[in-house]
Design an enzyme around this catalytic site. Structure first.
Site, PDB file in Angstrom:
ATOM      1  N   SER A   8      27.057  24.423  43.755  1.00 15.23           N
ATOM      2  CA  SER A   8      27.915  25.608  43.623  1.00 15.23           C
ATOM      3  C   SER A   8      29.347  25.347  44.079  1.00 15.23           C
ATOM      4  O   SER A   8      30.005  26.240  44.608  1.00 15.23           O
ATOM      5  CB  SER A   8      27.308  26.771  44.409  1.00 15.23           C
ATOM      6  OG  SER A   8      27.204  26.443  45.782  1.00 15.23           O
ATOM      7  N   GLY A  45      45.012  21.319  46.843  1.00 24.20           N
ATOM      8  CA  GLY A  45      45.117  22.117  45.641  1.00 24.20           C
ATOM      9  C   GLY A  45      44.580  21.472  44.397  1.00 24.20           C
ATOM     10  O   GLY A  45      43.708  20.607  44.457  1.00 24.20           O
ATOM     11  N   GLU A 118      52.161  15.749  46.368  1.00 22.46           N
ATOM     12  CA  GLU A 118      51.218  14.963  47.167  1.00 22.46           C
ATOM     13  C   GLU A 118      51.380  13.489  46.845  1.00 22.46           C
ATOM     14  O   GLU A 118      52.048  13.127  45.863  1.00 22.46           O
ATOM     15  CB  GLU A 118      49.772  15.434  46.932  1.00 22.46           C
ATOM     16  CG  GLU A 118      49.496  16.769  47.615  1.00 22.46           C
ATOM     17  CD  GLU A 118      48.081  17.258  47.490  1.00 22.46           C
ATOM     18  OE1 GLU A 118      47.257  16.590  46.829  1.00 22.46           O
ATOM     19  OE2 GLU A 118      47.782  18.330  48.043  1.00 22.46           O
ATOM     20  N   HIS A 233      40.000   9.650  53.282  1.00 24.21           N
ATOM     21  CA  HIS A 233      41.225  10.437  53.426  1.00 24.21           C
ATOM     22  C   HIS A 233      41.962   9.922  54.655  1.00 24.21           C
ATOM     23  O   HIS A 233      41.365   9.731  55.705  1.00 24.21           O
ATOM     24  CB  HIS A 233      40.876  11.923  53.594  1.00 24.21           C
ATOM     25  CG  HIS A 233      42.064  12.819  53.440  1.00 24.21           C
ATOM     26  ND1 HIS A 233      43.010  12.973  54.421  1.00 24.21           N
ATOM     27  CD2 HIS A 233      42.474  13.591  52.402  1.00 24.21           C
ATOM     28  CE1 HIS A 233      43.944  13.809  53.990  1.00 24.21           C
ATOM     29  NE2 HIS A 233      43.642  14.198  52.770  1.00 24.21           N
ATOM     30  N   ARG A 277      46.342   6.849  48.206  1.00 24.34           N
ATOM     31  CA  ARG A 277      45.540   7.185  49.381  1.00 24.34           C
ATOM     32  C   ARG A 277      44.838   5.977  49.997  1.00 24.34           C
ATOM     33  O   ARG A 277      44.743   5.860  51.219  1.00 24.34           O
ATOM     34  CB  ARG A 277      44.512   8.225  48.928  1.00 24.34           C
ATOM     35  CG  ARG A 277      43.942   9.003  50.029  1.00 24.34           C
ATOM     36  CD  ARG A 277      43.126  10.138  49.464  1.00 24.34           C
ATOM     37  NE  ARG A 277      43.908  11.335  49.338  1.00 24.34           N
ATOM     38  CZ  ARG A 277      43.435  12.475  48.852  1.00 24.34           C
ATOM     39  NH1 ARG A 277      42.180  12.544  48.426  1.00 24.34           N
ATOM     40  NH2 ARG A 277      44.174  13.542  48.795  1.00 24.34           N
ATOM     41  N   HIS A 346      35.805  10.673  52.286  1.00 22.01           N
ATOM     42  CA  HIS A 346      36.313  11.877  51.624  1.00 22.01           C
ATOM     43  C   HIS A 346      35.737  12.106  50.232  1.00 22.01           C
ATOM     44  O   HIS A 346      35.272  13.207  49.932  1.00 22.01           O
ATOM     45  CB  HIS A 346      37.831  11.753  51.550  1.00 22.01           C
ATOM     46  CG  HIS A 346      38.531  12.964  51.020  1.00 22.01           C
ATOM     47  ND1 HIS A 346      38.366  14.221  51.556  1.00 22.01           N
ATOM     48  CD2 HIS A 346      39.432  13.106  50.006  1.00 22.01           C
ATOM     49  CE1 HIS A 346      39.122  15.081  50.894  1.00 22.01           C
ATOM     50  NE2 HIS A 346      39.759  14.436  49.938  1.00 22.01           N
ATOM     51  N   ARG A 381      40.960   7.826  43.539  1.00 25.25           N
ATOM     52  CA  ARG A 381      41.367   9.097  42.930  1.00 25.25           C
ATOM     53  C   ARG A 381      42.755   9.530  43.392  1.00 25.25           C
ATOM     54  O   ARG A 381      43.085   9.457  44.577  1.00 25.25           O
ATOM     55  CB  ARG A 381      40.353  10.184  43.304  1.00 25.25           C
ATOM     56  CG  ARG A 381      40.700  11.548  42.773  1.00 25.25           C
ATOM     57  CD  ARG A 381      39.616  12.546  43.103  1.00 25.25           C
ATOM     58  NE  ARG A 381      39.427  12.719  44.521  1.00 25.25           N
ATOM     59  CZ  ARG A 381      40.155  13.514  45.298  1.00 25.25           C
ATOM     60  NH1 ARG A 381      41.152  14.221  44.787  1.00 25.25           N
ATOM     61  NH2 ARG A 381      39.902  13.611  46.588  1.00 25.25           N
ATOM     62  N   LEU A 387      39.494  18.717  41.852  1.00 24.99           N
ATOM     63  CA  LEU A 387      39.175  20.064  41.361  1.00 24.99           C
ATOM     64  C   LEU A 387      39.470  20.143  39.868  1.00 24.99           C
ATOM     65  O   LEU A 387      38.736  20.771  39.106  1.00 24.99           O
ATOM     66  CB  LEU A 387      39.975  21.122  42.123  1.00 24.99           C
ATOM     67  CG  LEU A 387      39.589  21.312  43.597  1.00 24.99           C
ATOM     68  CD1 LEU A 387      40.467  22.383  44.255  1.00 24.99           C
ATOM     69  CD2 LEU A 387      38.132  21.692  43.730  1.00 24.99           C
TER      70      LEU A 387
END
Ligand code: SIN
Length: 515
Positions: A8, A45, A118, A233, A277, A346, A381, A387
């Site tokens: 979910s 975000g 970012e 992260h 990252r 992460h 990534r 997202l």
């Protein structure tokens, strides 16, 4: 025929809503409550190049594509990246229909979204909500829409036990609910179970991130890819009960310093704190290692004081309200004090192998979001692409389920991999597993450390008697797969760094299926 969606987070909620709109009967299964997911923890975000009148000046889909490929060290699947970047604006528009809003800009005229910057993005293109509560806002809106839908039946506190197949195709799932095992018949199953941060001692992920979908898919015969690529992260607040400090804070101008105040990332990469990252996370880890255990840990800090000095005190609290509250609860005034940070597990770039319609190698079985490996992220990534990936590929998955897509069911070239039998071996605890993986298979690996991990993992087992044991068994299986992949890639690229083979090798992907 029913579509069963397991998980979910953004992918599971969005898939359920789109499937319901397209006339499917949906059962949405969540092992905790609907709001317990990695998505809920997302701060920074969603990256998206919006339609021209709303995008940052000069920003383009091609630029987003280029940034995604560069961060992914060129191992990304180019068609997946094209789809991701070009569909972003439309899927963001779709979200509005389900009540999702984003923070607006106070600049200019008209109805614009505020766009953050970012690491490794060449333009500001990060939409956020509630300042640093993007995931929580998204989940709140999508959850409300799911609960209001007559076409979605929600099973919370329901664990996935396995995937049922009949004549080689998916026929449903077995789940455990209120202590009883039951079968849910389904013509299509979408695994949107998220990642596996619980493999490591320190993670930005919630307790539910235990590789349940990956493990169930593997046991059902599905292929898995790119498992050696696990992203850390860079900035996890290094205190007991620590938490992620969003990359968006560095996007606003925070810098990294060692205990002497030296801004060491400027020595490592031209983009310093805004380098990809994996580069920043390894930079911090190396700095911590070089400083050694001097009894005054930790020794790397995130310095956001310049932001407060530039924009006035109160800016950090307005822009990052959740982080402001949480850092203050831990005794830090980040307007004036540096925050101790270190990298934490992460995001898993690898996962269940899928094509561009979410199809796995098992007919009727689909995967979306972090559980899947579409290849879109390559070896590392790009921030805030997760997202977006969840939305774009969950929608495409549902489009395939409800309308049928092109061509026959795909086959993937997978190397057969034999793992130790799950029922054999010594019992272990999760803490032991996390220590083993953190020490031997995290940001830096080598042949020796991976051999230690593989040997120990082969000796352990966890019989899935209760819910926690089942999660531990899933984590053990995921750890074995990750270590097997990391041993096979004798080179360094993106998030996979082998100190014994520090150079990149040829471009290739490791895909395994059970033998
Ligand atoms: C963050 O806010 O730094 C995390 C965002 C992401 O992982 O994409």
């Amino acid at each position: 025929m029913t579509t069963a969606v397991v998980g979910s987070g953004a992918a599971g909620l969005y898939a359920s809503l789109i499937a319901a709109e397209r006339g499917a009967e949906v059962v949405l299964i969540s092992k905790a409550s609907l709001s317990d997911s990695n998505t809920s923890c997302a701060q920074g975000g969603i990256s998206a190049v919006l339609h021209p009148e709303r995008a940052a000046a000069g920003d383009t889909v091609a630029a987003h594509r280029g940034d995604t490929m560069r961060a992914g060290a060129g191992l990304n699947a180019p068609e997946a990246v094209d789809l991701l970047c070009s569909a972003a604006a439309d899927d963001i528009d779709q979200l509005r229909r389900f009540g999702v809003g984003f923070d607006g800009s106070t600049f200019g005229q008209g109805q614009f979204y505020a766009l953050g910057l970012e690491a490794a993005h060449s333009a500001p293109r990060i939409l956020h909500a509630g300042g640093d509560a993007t995931g929580a806002s998204l989940v709140a809106a999508l959850t409300a829409a799911v609960r209001a839908s007559d076409a979605v039946t929600v099973f919370e506190h329901t664990r996935l036990n396995g995937i049922r197949c009949t004549d080689g195709a998916v026929s449903g799932v077995t789940v455990e609910r209120d202590g009883a095992v039951q079968t849910i018949a389904a013509g299509a199953v979408v695994l949107a179970t998220g990642g596996a941060g619980q493999l490591f001692e320190h993670t930005t992920n919630p307790a539910v991130a235990t590789a349940d979908g990956l493990a169930a898919a593997w046991r059902a015969g599905a292929a898995v890819s790119d498992l050696e690529f696990f992203q850390f992260h860079p900035t996890w607040l290094d205190v007991p009960g620590g938490f992620m400090i969003s990359e968006a804070v560095r996007g606003e101008g925070a810098v990294l310093r060692d205990g002497d105040g030296h801004r060491f990332m400027a020595d490592i990469h031209p983009d310093a704190e805004l380098a990809p990252r994996d580069v920043v996370a390894r930079g911090i880890a190396r700095r911590l290692q070089a400083l050694g255990p001097d009894g005054e840990q930790p020794a790397v800090f995130l310095d956001a004081t310049g932001i407060a000095a530039r924009h006035g005190s109160g800016f950090l609290a307005r822009r990052f309200p959740t982080l402001d509250r949480r850092t203050r609860e831990h005794g830090f005034d980040w307007d004036t004090q540096w925050l101790p940070v270190k990298p934490a597990a992460h995001y898993w770039m690898g996962g269940i192998t899928t094509d561009l319609w979410g199809r796995t190698s098992v007919p009727g079985l689909y995967a979306a979001g972090e559980a899947a490996c579409t290849g879109v992220h390559g070896a590392n990534r790009l921030a805030s692409n997760s997202l977006l990936e969840a939305l774009v590929f969950a929608r495409r998955t549902v489009e395939h389920i409800t309308s049928g897509g092109p061509g026959p069911w795909p086959e993937f070239d997978a190397e057969p991999l034999r793992l130790p039998a799950e029922a054999d071996g010594e019992p272990f605890t999760r803490v032991e597993l996390q220590r083993l993986m953190s020490a031997n298979a995290a940001l830096t690996r080598d042949d020796g450390s991976l051999a230690v991990a593989a040997k120990q993992l082969a000796q352990w087992h966890r019989s899935p008697a209760g819910p926690q044991d089942r999660e531990d068994a899933n984590l053990l299986l995921a750890a074995r797969l990750l270590v097997a992949a990391a041993r096979q890639r004798a080179d360094s690229v993106g998030a996979h760094y082998r100190s014994d083979y520090p150079k990149p090798g040829r471009v290739r992907h490791l895909t395994f299926a059970a033998r």
